[in-house]
Design an enzyme around this catalytic site. Structure first.
Site, PDB file in Angstrom:
ATOM      1  N   ILE A 125       1.012  -1.201   0.074  1.00 11.39           N
ATOM      2  CA  ILE A 125       0.085  -0.048   0.142  1.00 11.39           C
ATOM      3  C   ILE A 125       0.888   1.149   0.082  1.00 11.39           C
ATOM      4  CG2 ILE A 125      -1.907   1.078   1.347  1.00 11.39           C
ATOM      5  CD1 ILE A 125      -2.433  -1.627   0.154  1.00 11.39           C
ATOM      6  N   PRO A 126       1.298   1.825  -1.260  1.00  8.62           N
ATOM      7  CA  PRO A 126       2.471   2.648  -1.284  1.00  8.62           C
ATOM      8  C   PRO A 126       2.043   4.086  -0.821  1.00  8.62           C
ATOM      9  CG  PRO A 126       0.954   2.579  -3.403  1.00  8.62           C
ATOM     10  CD  PRO A 126       0.449   1.555  -2.440  1.00  8.62           C
ATOM     11  N   CYS A 127       2.314   4.249   0.612  1.00 10.59           N
ATOM     12  CA  CYS A 127       1.987   5.256   1.187  1.00 10.59           C
ATOM     13  C   CYS A 127       3.224   6.072   0.943  1.00 10.59           C
ATOM     14  CB  CYS A 127       1.826   5.268   2.833  1.00 10.59           C
ATOM     15  SG  CYS A 127       2.952   4.296   3.772  1.00 10.59           S
ATOM     16  N   HIS A 128       4.273   5.488   0.533  1.00 11.98           N
ATOM     17  CA  HIS A 128       5.834   6.188   0.359  1.00 11.98           C
ATOM     18  C   HIS A 128       5.508   7.136  -0.942  1.00 11.98           C
ATOM     19  CE1 HIS A 128       5.948   2.647  -2.055  1.00 11.98           C
ATOM     20  NE2 HIS A 128       6.782   3.169  -2.868  1.00 11.98           N
TER      21      HIS A 128
END
Length: 174
Positions: A125-128
């Site tokens: 879950i690409p919160c970056h």
């Protein structure tokens, strides 16, 4: 109570602790440990083994999408935000405002930021991929240096794919 298992993956930016059940991954978080503690065991579920393999492929630049089963653990709003995060393409970035607009709640920018910070499925879950609306890097639970590394890794890998495709189509890259 559902039994949870752990498996550590040694990435180029530190140990990642994978936690999950027999069926799905529930957490992928950076650890501050200097070496792996949770090693592959005979009873390690296939879900954790698949996650480990896919993370390894991601860090080697061979994977940009994940296929293993994962399960969100959060409120309905958090799950909505996390689902929206998965829509940010590999190698691209977005902002809290972009996510708030995508979930049709433009006034929820701060709540989106809070939900983003509670994401337990790092990288997948690409919160970056969330940066400030000014283009500056914003907070990341794994540390801004890791966020910067992940964004560069994805940009570099995306560029490598483009060069490869151009080469295979007979186009020259200068």
């Amino acid at each position: 109570m559902i039994k949870k298992y752990k498996l550590d993956y040694e990435s180029p930016i530190g140990i990642i602790e994978i936690i999950g059940t027999e069926e799905a991954i529930t957490s992928i978080l950076f650890s501050e440990e200097s070496k792996k503690k949770n090693l592959l065991q005979a009873e390690t579920p296939k879900a954790l083994i698949q996650c480990y393999k896919e993370l390894d492929e991601y860090f080697k630049g061979c994977r940009k999408d994940f296929t293993f089963a994962y399960q969100f653990e959060g409120t309905d709003f958090q799950k909505t935000v996390w689902n929206a995060l998965t829509k940010i393409p590999y190698g691209k970035t977005g902002s809290y405002k972009n996510i708030a607009l995508s979930i049709e709640n433009e006034k929820a920018v701060r709540a989106v930021g809070s939900a983003n910070g509670k994401n337990k499925l790092s990288i997948v879950i690409p919160c970056h991929r969330i940066i400030g609306s000014t283009g500056k890097l914003t907070g990341y639970a794994g540390g801004l240096w890791r966020k910067e590394w992940l964004l560069k890794h994805e940009r570099d890998f995306k560029r490598d794919i483009t060069i490869f495709v151009q080469h295979n189509n007979g186009l020259r890259h200068i």
